[in-house]
Design an enzyme around this catalytic site. Sequence first.
Site, mmCIF file in Angstrom:
data_model
loop_
_atom_site.group_PDB
_atom_site.id
_atom_site.type_symbol
_atom_site.label_atom_id
_atom_site.label_comp_id
_atom_site.label_asym_id
_atom_site.label_seq_id
_atom_site.Cartn_x
_atom_site.Cartn_y
_atom_site.Cartn_z
ATOM 1 N N GLU A 1 -4.408 -0.224 -7.976
ATOM 2 C CA GLU A 1 -3.398 0.772 -8.353
ATOM 3 C C GLU A 1 -2.196 0.032 -8.944
ATOM 4 O OE1 GLU A 1 -3.717 4.538 -5.290
ATOM 5 O OE2 GLU A 1 -2.745 2.716 -4.563
ATOM 6 N N SER B 1 0.822 -1.215 0.000
ATOM 7 C CA SER B 1 0.000 0.000 0.000
ATOM 8 C C SER B 1 0.850 1.257 0.000
ATOM 9 C CB SER B 1 -0.917 0.012 1.232
ATOM 10 O OG SER B 1 -0.143 0.015 2.428
ATOM 11 N N HIS C 1 -1.716 -2.876 -6.297
ATOM 12 C CA HIS C 1 -2.306 -2.637 -4.977
ATOM 13 C C HIS C 1 -3.819 -2.808 -4.993
ATOM 14 C CE1 HIS C 1 -3.421 0.431 -1.629
ATOM 15 N NE2 HIS C 1 -3.336 -0.792 -1.142
ATOM 16 N N ASN D 1 -4.505 6.289 -1.107
ATOM 17 C CA ASN D 1 -4.222 6.381 0.327
ATOM 18 C C ASN D 1 -3.633 7.729 0.698
ATOM 19 O OD1 ASN D 1 -5.206 3.952 1.262
ATOM 20 N ND2 ASN D 1 -3.280 2.852 0.983
#
Length: 663
Positions: A160, A127, A148, A198
């Site tokens: 991702e 992440s 991800h 994120n």
Amino acid sequence: MFVFKAAVLGGGTMGGEIAQVIANADIPVVVKDVDQKFVDHALEKSREVTKSQLDRLVSKEKITQGEADARLDEVMGLITGTTSYEGFGDVDFVVEAVPERMEIKKAVYQELDEVTPGHAILASNTSSLSITEMGRETLRPGKVVGFHFFFPASVMPLVEIISGEDTSRETVTAAFNFAQKIRKQPITCKEVPGFVVNRILNSGVGEVWREQEEKGLSIQKVDEAIAGANITPMGPFFLIDMLGLDTVLHVAEYLNESYGDRFYVHKGMQKLVADGKLGAKSGGEGFYKDGAPNIEGDADPDGEELADLLMLKTFVEACKVLEEGIGTVREIDLGMMAGAGLDPRRGLFPPFWKADLEGLDTILEKLDEYEESHGERFAAPRTLKRLVAQGRLGLKSGHGFYAYPQAEGEGTVKLEKRGDVAIAWLANPPMNAISPQVIQDLGKVWEQVKADDDLKAMVVHSSLPVVFSAGADIKAFTSMDQEAGAELINNGHSLLRELGQNRKSTVAAINAIAFGGGCELAMACDFRVAAQSAVFGQPEINLGIIPGFGGTQRLPRLVGQSKALEMNLTGDAVLGPEARFHGLVDDLVPDEELFDVAISWARKLAQQAPVAVEQIKEASNKGDLDDGIEAEKQGFATAFFSEDAKEGISAFLGKRSPKWQGK
């Protein structure tokens, strides 16, 4: 690079979910962990997820219980569990999902490099950690990429795809196509701490955390205020309890270490994690316990201010990601839609789209106010200042981060006139499918353009921010009989042929996905200007049919016989940079500059002598294109009315893999 077999390194819940997603796309997958109990847990999770999905289909009477049972056995039969690297010798794609510690990752990549074939792509589900560092532990850093998933992987659509410093363009494209194969929504980005979603999410929600702790606010009232403002799917503290406090804290602390104080770490969350109170995963106790707040704070929040803090800081961070060249406008927004639940159909909009709707001048004024009251964290980004200075204020001015039609009236294609340039806006939501009505409406617009002596060129542009055209309207096509279908094909070909023959020049402005008929429409224009986020493809082969609007004829003229044959026979997508490299597009520009550049091309072409334009186009198009199109029309009819086509289209609509019979 094609994926016929995959592997997941790391068991448990996440490994099981990822393996299930892959197997559910009918791809064999090996799941490995060092401990059999984690392997068993992964297999149990895969079975649980698959059964739950099938039970829902049974309850909706889309399949029978017998069919569900058979499919469960089929999916689980594709998943193999192991505590060794047995079975890794013939994999094509590995998803590494081991704990988020770089020393563990590095050791694993050394092992993977030895036990997998040299062509295999090694992908990390990290992440936030560096793809470059992992890749340099191997002899194939160009084939190491971030991949991800968002939790839960079986539900969340986003993946991702992160390129490290050494990741090749071919690897990114292969990972993109694999993500699509397993029915995920991929976005591509470069490597920075937190990547795209994120990083942006934590930047925004961190301001809510900061406000809650500094003012002693009730987290329940904060959640209610944020949810009531309709800017996120749910309140942040309730969401963290669902995701797991330890997971969120790990990312928050890492981003704080990487970027400094603009990323706030919630002190109360640190204490809860230290006490083992992790939310749903630890029995339900986290920020809430039995539905009541579990941390101090009972003051009433200012709901409007909280909403502004979250929205503005999210936007500022999105601009930083854009300005650093980490992601594009569309992919950042798409990531927030697919990864953070900002679904426009529910009135929830991602940062750039929302800013355009609010008005960029309004956003600038608010940021100036909040910078004065809350500090430089809210300083207005340069990109925003530039757009406002240009008078690009969003929806109300017709152009902001995206372009919007300034045309009224009904129809799936709208005509706008700007000086001597016409704009044909594709307006057939949600995906701008090329339907019989779109062909008819585009034909009407084209006739108006031809009849207007003041118009010298036409731009074809999407009115939808995140798609150009995803292809033909399959349902509309399948409802037509052979005679009506043939008439549609003939009319469509005649229209597209004119776009490339007439003395009025045509420019396709491709902002996003251009698949199938959308790609063919773009190719029929004289020139193609594409945004960096543009994605091209001719996926008809996956439905058991062939391109029906010139894809077998115009594509080889643009990219060469070999690349065209590859695209038409594999059905794989081609990303914007690759399309530019192969000559499929004439210009590749930042997303937010697409409209201006396309109009600039059209204005330049509009200045040229009409007779000379017509003669140059006629001479340039000499050859066997018409003969080729006739052959394509016959081939399309043969393929479209075959049993394989019926199976392919049925499988596409049913979201399953087709079973070809060669009939």
